[in-house]
Every structure is written in C-alpha cells, then in structure tokens.
Design an enzyme around this catalytic site. Sequence first.
Site: not given
Length: 120
Positions: A73-75, A102
């Site tokens: 995951y990332c932003a 996220i």
Amino acid sequence: MGLLAYFKPVPGLKAEEVRRFLQQHSPDDYQLLDVRQLGEYEQGHLPGALLIPVGILGEQMERLDPQKSTIVYCASGVRSRAASAVLLQAGFREVFNMNGGIKAWLGGVAKEDGVALLAW
C-alpha cells in the site's frame, strides 16, 4: 524491468478486504509493505507494516519473503500498484495492491444525499 511491466494488471484488494485478510491470517503468514516515504510512514501506517519506499524497492527486495502473501500500500494506490508489478515481475508468489491506499483504509469515501464525497 521494462516500462510496460508497470502497466500490467496486478491483483488488488479493497481496504475492507485487506481488513478481513489481516483478521483471518496470522502475521507470520503474510507481509504488509508500505512503499511511501519515511515522513508519510511516520504520520501513520498500518500496524506491522514494513517500510520500503518504492524508489528503493529493487535494492531492498531481499528483506521480503517471495513465498509469503504480500499486501502493498501507499497513500492512494498508485505507487503500490507499481511496486506490486515489480514484486510480481521478480517472482513473488502472491502480491496484492491495496486499492485506494491508506486513504481508503482511513475511510476515503463518504456518501451524502447519494453523492460520493472524498473525505480525507
């Protein structure tokens, strides 16, 4: 890895599906990979997540077990999608991109009068 590899489909999971996955599996059975930058990670991350920014993933890949299920995951899901493609290209067995990143985990979409609003 060629540029086109970044555009190949990668398996994705919605934030709710990731929550269920984490509840149903032992932490020893998977790895949770955060590919954001250190400052983003320090502002908040999923419990148990390993930080390897996408820009250095190739150099740090040996820190990961290619036989374990990997959730990336990332932003918002863009960098993690690219990182997922890199891992799959490297032969990782099972890799999932957390769609929406996220932001989706934190409840990035709310509805008001039937209209979807971004809420982060």
